[in-house]
Every structure is written in structure tokens, then in C-alpha cells.
Design an enzyme around this catalytic site. Structure first.
Site, PDB file in Angstrom:
ATOM      1  CB  THR A   1      69.855  27.445  39.613  1.00 15.39           C
ATOM      2  OG1 THR A   1      69.662  26.920  38.313  1.00 15.39           O
ATOM      3  CG2 THR A   1      69.890  26.280  40.599  1.00 15.39           C
ATOM      4  CG  ASP A   2      66.268  27.427  35.447  1.00 13.37           C
ATOM      5  OD1 ASP A   2      67.402  26.977  35.688  1.00 13.37           O
ATOM      6  OD2 ASP A   2      65.909  27.749  34.294  1.00 13.37           O
ATOM      7  CD  GLU A   3      70.978  23.598  36.019  1.00 12.60           C
ATOM      8  OE1 GLU A   3      71.454  22.600  36.574  1.00 12.60           O
ATOM      9  OE2 GLU A   3      71.572  24.235  35.147  1.00 12.60           O
TER      10      GLU A   3
ATOM     11  CE1 TYR B   1      75.009  25.153  40.606  1.00 15.98           C
ATOM     12  CE2 TYR B   1      73.299  24.589  39.016  1.00 15.98           C
ATOM     13  CZ  TYR B   1      73.947  25.536  39.794  1.00 15.98           C
ATOM     14  OH  TYR B   1      73.548  26.852  39.762  1.00 15.98           O
TER      15      TYR B   1
ATOM     16  CE  LYS C   1      72.474  27.745  43.825  1.00 13.67           C
ATOM     17  NZ  LYS C   1      73.276  28.874  44.374  1.00 13.67           N
TER      18      LYS C   1
END
Ligand code: NAD
Ligand code: DAU
Length: 351
Positions: free
Chosen positions: A132-134, A157, A161
Site C-alpha cells: 500500500t501507499d500508506e 495497519y 504493511k
């Protein structure tokens, strides 16, 4: 039948995973697609009704947190490649209970890496990790996330990741495991579980329920149609360079409130309601803790090196998405009965 590759897709019964499985089953009949999924609240075999009888498709129920489950599927199907999507994926749930995220996203990923490393002694293999870009944190008003942006995860989260991404890189650098990685922005499309912004708003608009916008609705997300993400994964899996990561995004930034208003307008027309009727349902609620302000992705590397581009505009994709939800009430009914009701009350009742 002798298959050219035997690809393990983890989390194939989830939102993005089901689109990836469908694409690979239809496009690569000479490859066996092994969908390995625990069927948590987010996994649903109804998502794959159209391919469940395909000769090159098989479903295996299993948990990536169990090394025995993982080793057993590798051995039984002589897995040659992995596309790893299985995860706990919802930020709000990670704020309520981080440990499931550590177990599935970190321990589960390390189990898969370990099994792949032990099984792949020779021949050509790919371990594609979907992320993810998060992991890059939160942007201010300017700038885009690049592959070189330092990691700065801020929610449980995204921390889980980011940790999984680091383990994937570590297995490449330490043991030479042939890995590829992709970091994508927010997806939308069919089969999206209605805990996430777009399907939740569609569901509540249909049912004339309050539309809970966090804070002032000024946070920005960069939305990509899920089938374009699945095509990007196909492109990177087949053509991407080993050891590299690729950002995937649509250059399609919306504040949450603009997006919810746009959805209201579109759905008022489709549902034959008077203009402005659904907007009256918008309700500002207590903000998400640690809410990242803005995500925006630069996918120049993927576009110039591998030739991928998004195939449709947001307006077209959202139109298709809303139609899918309106035409698939049975699916919505099934996934929103039972534990969804408890989740909804817990998250939104006193917010
Ligand atoms: P999802 O929550 O819809 O689906 C997750 C799937 O993983 C479900 O089918 C679930 O049953 C399965 N799963 C969960 N725990 C498991 C376990 N322990 N063992 C086996 N299977 C398990 O998630 P999604 O939105 O489809 O996301 C898929 C992947 O893409 C995730 O890794 C996520 O981090 C990443 N991602 C998602 C987005 C997005 O916008 N949704 C964007 C970028 C990256
Ligand atoms: O950026 C990629 C990520 O996008 C993925 O890695 C995650 O798995 C995926 O869930 C998604 O995370 P977000 O937190 O951005 O998505 P979500 O749909 O939960 O929220 C989108 C925005 O809408 C966010 O700013 C919070 C806000 N929001 C969300 C919900 C559920 C609301 O205002 N109200 C809501 O009820």
C-alpha cells in the site's frame, strides 16, 4: 493437466484478490491459480462464482499465520510463484485491535517467504508482494509518493504493511529470493466490503442512512479502479524487474467530502430522487485517530518502464461501481447481515 506455472494467490477471496484471480484464471489457462484464503469476514467465495469451475482454478482454505498450512499448500500444488494479497486491510479495525494485523500482515508474510525460500531451490520463480501507499506516511498539500520516498507508517495497519515490505526486501537481499513489490493507492470497484468509504456510502445512500464523514472531510485520497490495479499486478508480475518496487496510482485526488457529494449526486439521478436529497444525509463525525491527511502516488516508473496506464476515468469507474452495487443486492445483503451489524454499531453508534 501439466501447468506451465502454479501460482499461489493469497487473499484471493477478498476485494482486490478476487479481481486478480479472475484476471489470471481467464488470461492464463496454461497456469494453475491456487486461491489460498482463510475466509475472514472480508473473504467471500461468492466473489468468484464465475470462475469456480474453471479447470485451472482451485480454492484452498488456509491461514497464512499457520506455517503448516502454508508449507502444505506449497507441497501439494508444487507452487512455482506467489502473488501475496492476504491481509487485514482496514485502518479503523487496526486502531481498535492491532494484534490481528501483526499476525496476518507480518507473521503471515514471513511464513510465506520462508516457505518459498525453502521450496524454490532451482528454476524461475516470482514472489509478488502487494502493498500500500500508506507505508510512506502522509503528504502535505504538495508532492507525490515516489518509490524512493522514505517509509513513515503512522497507523497500526500501515506499520504492519511497512514491516511486511521490509521482510520481503530482507529475504531478497539476504537469501536472493526473487521478489517484486507494488504499493498502490486507494482502490474502488465491485465486491468491495462496505466498511470502506465508497461502498459504505453507496450502501447508506441506498438505505437513506446517515453518511458518516470523518472530521471535516478534508482528507485526500487518490482513487484507482480495482481492475486497473489487477492489470498493474499482472504487468509487474510478468514484466517487472526482480528486487524492484513499483508505485501504482491514478493521479485522481479527491477530498472525502467532494467525493461523497459527487456520489450523492450520481445516486440521486440513478435512484430517481430529487436533487440534493442524499446530501442531506451527510453527517460529520469524530475524526479517525491519527488520520493521514493526503495520499497521492507517482506511478511514472510503472508507466514508463512497463507501459501500464489506468484504463478508465474515475467518473466511468464510479458509474460502473454504483451500478454493480445496485444490481447485486443479494451480495450486499449477505455481507451486511450478521457480524457487519455489530461492527457498524461499534464504529459509528456514539461517534
Ligand atoms: P480485503 O480485506 O478485501 O481481503 C483480504 C483477504 O485476505 C480476504 O479474502 C481474507 O479472507 C484474506 N485473509 C485475511 N487474513 C488471512 C489469513 N490469515 N490467511 C489467509 N487469508 C487471509 O483486502 P483488499 O482490500 O482486497 O486488499 C488486498 C491487499 O491489497 C492487502 O494486502 C492490502 O494491504 C493491499 N492494498 C489494498 C488497497 C485497497 O485500497 N483496498 C490498496 C493498496 C493495497
Ligand atoms: O491507500 C491505500 C489504502 O486505502 C489501503 O492500503 C487500505 O487497505 C484501504 O483500506 C484504504 O485505506 P483508507 O483508510 O484510505 O480507506 P477507507 O476507505 O477506510 O477511508 C478512506 C477515507 O475516507 C479516509 O480518509 C477515511 C474516510 N472515511 C472512511 C470511512 C470508512 C470517512 O470519512 N468515513 C467513513 O465511514
Amino acid at each position: 493437466m501439466e501447468f506451465k506455472k502454479r501460482i499461489l494467490v493469497t487473499g484471493g477471496a477478498g476485494f482486490i484478490g478476487s479481481h486478480v484471480v479472475r484476471l489470471f484464471v481467464n488470461k492464463y489457462p496454461d497456469c494453475q491459480i491456487v486461491n489460498f484464503d482463510k475466509l475472514t469476514y472480508a473473504g467471500n467465495l461468492e466473489n468468484l462464482k464465475d470462475v469456480e469451475h474453471a479447470e485451472n482454478y482451485v480454492f484452498v482454505k488456509g491461514d497464512i499465520v499457520s506455517l503448516d498450512d502454508v508449507r502444505s499448500v506449497f507441497e501439494k500444488f508444487h507452487i512455482s510463484d506467489v502473488i501475496h494479497l492476504a491481509a487485514e486491510s482496514h485502518v479503523d479495525r487496526s486502531i481498535e485491535g492491532p494484534m490481528d494485523f501483526v499476525m496476518t500482515n507480518v507473521v503471515g508474510t514471513v511464513n510465506l517467504l520462508q516457505a518459498a525460500k525453502d521450496a524454490w531451490k532451482e528454476g524461475e520463480h516470482v514472489f509478488h508482494h502487494v502493498s500500500t501507499d500508506e507505508v510512506y506516511g502522509s503528504l502535505g498539500e504538495e508532492g507525490l509518493f515516489m518509490e524512493t520516498t522514505p517509509y513513515d507508517p503512522r497507523s497500526p495497519y500501515s506499520a504492519s504493511k511497512a514491516s511486511s515490505d521490509h521482510f520481503v526486501s530482507a529475504f531478497h537481499h539476504t537469501y536472493g529470493l526473487p521478489v517484486k513489490m507494488s504499493n498502490c493507492s486507494n482502490n474502488y470497484g465491485s465486491h468491495h466490503f462496505p466498511e470502506k468509504l465508497i461502498p459504505l456510502m453507496i450502501h447508506n445512500i441506498v438505505n437513506k442512512k446517515p453518511l458518516p464523514v470523518y472530521g471535516k472531510g478534508e482528507n485526500i485520497r487518490d482513487w484507482l479502479w480495482v481492475e486497473d490495479h489487477a492489470r498493474a499486478i499482472d504487468t509487474i508480475f510478468h514484466k517487472g524487474r526482480v528486487g524492484e518496487s513499483y508505485n501504482v496510482g491514478g493521479l485522481n485526488e479527491w477530498t472525502n467530502i467532494e467525493l461523497v457529494r459527487f456520489l450523492c449526486k450520481m445516486m440521486d439521478q440513478k435512484l430517481g430522487r430529487s436533487e440534493g436529497e442524499s446530501e442531506e444525509l451527510i453527517t460529520y463525525v469524530t475524526d479517525r485517530k491519527g488520520h493521514d491527511l493526503r495520499y497521492a502516488i507517482d506511478s511514472t516508473k510503472l508507466e514508463t518502464e512497463l507501459g501500464w496506464t489506468p484504463s478508465i476515468t474515475f467518473e466511468e469507474g464510479l458509474d460502473k461501481t454504483v451500478d454493480w452495487y445496485l444490481n447485486n443486492e443479494d451480495w450486499v445483503q449477505k455481507v451486511t447481515s450478521g457480524s457487519y451489524q455489530d461492527y457498524y454499531l461499534q464504529m459509528y453508534q456514539d461517534r
